[in-house]
Design a protein around this motif. Structure first.
Motif, short mmCIF file in Angstrom:
data_model
loop_
_atom_site.label_atom_id
_atom_site.label_comp_id
_atom_site.label_asym_id
_atom_site.label_seq_id
_atom_site.Cartn_x
_atom_site.Cartn_y
_atom_site.Cartn_z
N PHE A 51 0.86 -1.19 0.00
CA PHE A 51 0.00 0.00 0.00
C PHE A 51 0.89 1.24 0.00
O PHE A 51 1.84 1.32 0.78
CB PHE A 51 -0.87 -0.02 1.26
CG PHE A 51 -1.66 1.25 1.50
CD1 PHE A 51 -2.92 1.41 0.95
CD2 PHE A 51 -1.14 2.27 2.28
CE1 PHE A 51 -3.66 2.57 1.17
CE2 PHE A 51 -1.86 3.44 2.50
CZ PHE A 51 -3.12 3.59 1.94
N ASP A 52 0.61 2.21 -0.87
CA ASP A 52 1.41 3.44 -0.85
C ASP A 52 0.62 4.68 -1.22
O ASP A 52 1.20 5.69 -1.63
CB ASP A 52 2.66 3.30 -1.74
CG ASP A 52 2.33 3.20 -3.23
OD1 ASP A 52 1.13 3.23 -3.59
OD2 ASP A 52 3.27 3.10 -4.04
N GLU B 7 8.15 1.70 4.01
CA GLU B 7 8.66 2.78 3.17
C GLU B 7 9.83 2.39 2.27
O GLU B 7 10.61 3.24 1.84
CB GLU B 7 9.03 4.01 4.02
CG GLU B 7 7.88 4.61 4.79
CD GLU B 7 6.89 5.40 3.94
OE1 GLU B 7 7.15 5.55 2.72
OE2 GLU B 7 5.87 5.86 4.49
N VAL B 8 9.96 1.09 1.96
CA VAL B 8 10.94 0.66 0.96
C VAL B 8 10.31 0.83 -0.41
O VAL B 8 9.31 0.18 -0.73
CB VAL B 8 11.37 -0.80 1.18
CG1 VAL B 8 12.29 -1.26 0.05
CG2 VAL B 8 12.05 -0.96 2.54
N GLY C 20 5.66 4.54 -4.38
CA GLY C 20 6.42 3.39 -4.85
C GLY C 20 6.58 2.29 -3.82
O GLY C 20 7.08 1.20 -4.13
N ALA C 21 6.15 2.53 -2.56
CA ALA C 21 6.34 1.53 -1.51
C ALA C 21 5.41 0.34 -1.65
O ALA C 21 5.57 -0.65 -0.93
CB ALA C 21 6.17 2.17 -0.13
N ARG C 22 4.44 0.40 -2.59
CA ARG C 22 3.62 -0.79 -2.82
C ARG C 22 4.47 -1.94 -3.34
O ARG C 22 4.08 -3.10 -3.25
CB ARG C 22 2.48 -0.48 -3.80
CG ARG C 22 2.92 -0.21 -5.22
CD ARG C 22 1.74 0.10 -6.14
NE ARG C 22 1.04 1.33 -5.73
CZ ARG C 22 -0.04 1.80 -6.34
NH1 ARG C 22 -0.53 1.17 -7.40
NH2 ARG C 22 -0.60 2.92 -5.93
N PHE C 23 5.63 -1.62 -3.89
CA PHE C 23 6.56 -2.65 -4.34
C PHE C 23 7.55 -3.05 -3.25
O PHE C 23 8.46 -3.83 -3.49
CB PHE C 23 7.30 -2.18 -5.59
CG PHE C 23 6.40 -1.92 -6.76
CD1 PHE C 23 5.90 -2.98 -7.50
CD2 PHE C 23 6.03 -0.63 -7.11
CE1 PHE C 23 5.05 -2.75 -8.59
CE2 PHE C 23 5.19 -0.39 -8.18
CZ PHE C 23 4.69 -1.45 -8.93
N GLY C 24 7.37 -2.50 -2.05
CA GLY C 24 8.27 -2.81 -0.95
C GLY C 24 8.31 -4.28 -0.56
O GLY C 24 9.40 -4.85 -0.38
N PRO C 25 7.15 -4.94 -0.40
CA PRO C 25 7.20 -6.37 -0.05
C PRO C 25 8.00 -7.20 -1.05
O PRO C 25 8.76 -8.08 -0.66
CB PRO C 25 5.72 -6.77 -0.03
CG PRO C 25 4.99 -5.51 0.32
CD PRO C 25 5.77 -4.42 -0.37
N TYR C 26 7.81 -6.90 -2.33
CA TYR C 26 8.59 -7.60 -3.36
C TYR C 26 10.08 -7.35 -3.18
O TYR C 26 10.90 -8.28 -3.22
CB TYR C 26 8.16 -7.15 -4.75
CG TYR C 26 9.08 -7.63 -5.85
CD1 TYR C 26 8.95 -8.90 -6.39
CD2 TYR C 26 10.13 -6.83 -6.30
CE1 TYR C 26 9.81 -9.35 -7.38
CE2 TYR C 26 11.00 -7.27 -7.28
CZ TYR C 26 10.84 -8.52 -7.82
OH TYR C 26 11.71 -8.97 -8.78
#
Length: 394
Positions: free
Chosen positions: A79-80, A348-349, A88-94
């Motif tokens: 979620f971002d 926040e990655v 761009g943090a929606r791609f953090g888990p990946y």
């Protein structure tokens, strides 16, 4: 003459039969190829191959598989849409899972911790990502809260207690699993705190961040939902009675409107440690200050990757110069082991701003520290390896 021909025919027929009797069918003359399993063994995943689960651990879609049990779950929250600057943090888990590819259960022993978190008797699995809607923040908040509550209310996988005080801390006296959440922007902590509150009541928060995140709103806020952002969620959490008046920030260095921001922060229930305090007082003093602040209350640890200096972790939405090193943060986390942790996250990655995956790799290593932290009853005792310096010589 006829008899002679007949005799020759019989002899020829017998000879042909004898020849064919000793022939081996053509198919049996080809040597069967050796199988992969018989020759090389199991189809293991290399560090750079295989399905993308955190540290190659067991992966399950736990939200739909109600039979999935665990003591600790890794859960992605992509979620971002609560960010105020760079998304761009929606791609953090990946990115965090990708950064964990060189880690694995069979090679999880850390000299700093003195343990392998995967060999401490707890079942740890990757529960995948919450399928969060990116178009409606009200709906997204509910999805995250329901997902977290769903996993929090599962029975633990182990037949006996896996963490001290787990049952004692819960309102109903039942030990719950613990969840390490992979953000996502920092807004994800509000639905997490809402879910935790149902089980533990108000919790103390140890908040690693460059920013306070206790502001009461941004200019242009005209609706109730627009108040909820990655910089205001703690203010809203305090309004809802989700956080104890024993919380603390660590690594603060953001610009402020003025001292009124600090007064507001204190009213929300926080004290703070600045990034410069590590130079003035040192790591042990910071650890002592945090432990004294939260005491024996239920504790939730939230780590914004921007607590680390952007020279070491550039992939974040709101970078601030002058942060701590990843080694300093890891040292502080080790010093917090033994507190009553009910959960943790790293947020926040945003990998689009990364270089050579250095932020994702650092974040993944911090998640490994969280797992060891959950397993430890007290901070690890440093020891000297053969051939290294003795501690009193340092």
């Amino acid at each position: 003459m006829a008899f002679k021909k007949l005799l020759q025919f019989v002899i020829s027929a017998v000879s042909i039969k004898a020849v064919f009797a000793h022939q081996i069918p053509l198919g049996d003359t080809i040597e069967q190829p050796e199988t992969w399993l018989s020759k090389y063994g199991p189809q293991i995943d290399q560090p750079f191959s295989g399905p993308l689960a955190f540290s190659h651990m067991t992966y399950s879609r736990c939200l739909e598989d109600e039979s999935a049990q665990f003591d600790i779950a890794v859960l992605g929250m992509p979620f971002d849409t609560g960010t105020s600057y760079r998304p761009g943090a929606r791609f953090g888990p990946y990115a965090i899972r990708s950064g964990s590819r060189r880690q694995r259960e069979a090679r999880g022993y850390s000299l700093a911790w003195g343990n392998n978190p995967y060999e401490q008797g707890s079942k740890i699995i990757d529960c995948g990502d919450v399928p969060i809607i990116p178009f409606d923040n009200v709906l997204a908040m509910d999805q995250m809260e329901v997902a977290y509550s769903t996993l929090l209310n599962r029975p633990i996988a182990s037949s006996q207690s896996v963490w001290a005080n787990g049952a004692q801390l819960a309102k109903d006296g039942r030990e719950r699993p613990r969840i390490v959440s992979l953000g996502g922007d920092h807004t994800i902590v509000l639905p997490i705190l809402r879910a935790l509150n149902k089980v533990y009541g108000p919790v103390s928060v140890i908040h690693f961040d460059a920013h306070l995140d206790t502001w009461n709103g941004y200019p242009g806020t005209v609706t109730e939902q627009s108040r909820v952002t990655h910089g205001t969620f703690f203010y809203v959490a305090n309004e809802e009675g989700l956080v104890s008046n024993s919380s603390i920030h660590a690594g603060i260095r953001c610009k402020l409107v003025g001292l009124g921001d600090i007064e507001n922060d204190e009213s929300v229930g926080f004290h703070f440690i600045t990034s410069d305090d590590i130079d003035d007082h040192g790591v042990p003093a910071i650890i002592k200050r945090i432990r004294e602040r939260v005491g024996d209350t239920p504790v939730y640890l939230s780590l914004d990757i921007d607590v680390i200096d952007p020279g070491l972790a550039p992939a974040t939405g709101t970078p601030e110069a002058g942060g701590w090193t990843s080694r300093e943060v890891k040292r502080i986390i080790r010093g917090l082991a033994g507190l009553n942790f009910v959960g943790a996250d790293i947020v926040e990655v945003a990998p689009v701003y990364d270089h050579a995956e250095i932020t994702g790799t650092a974040a993944a290593d911090l998640v490994h520290d969280f797992l060891s932290m959950f397993m430890s009853q007290s901070p690890p005792t440093p020891y000297a390896l053969p051939g290294s310096w003795l501690r009193d010589e340092l």
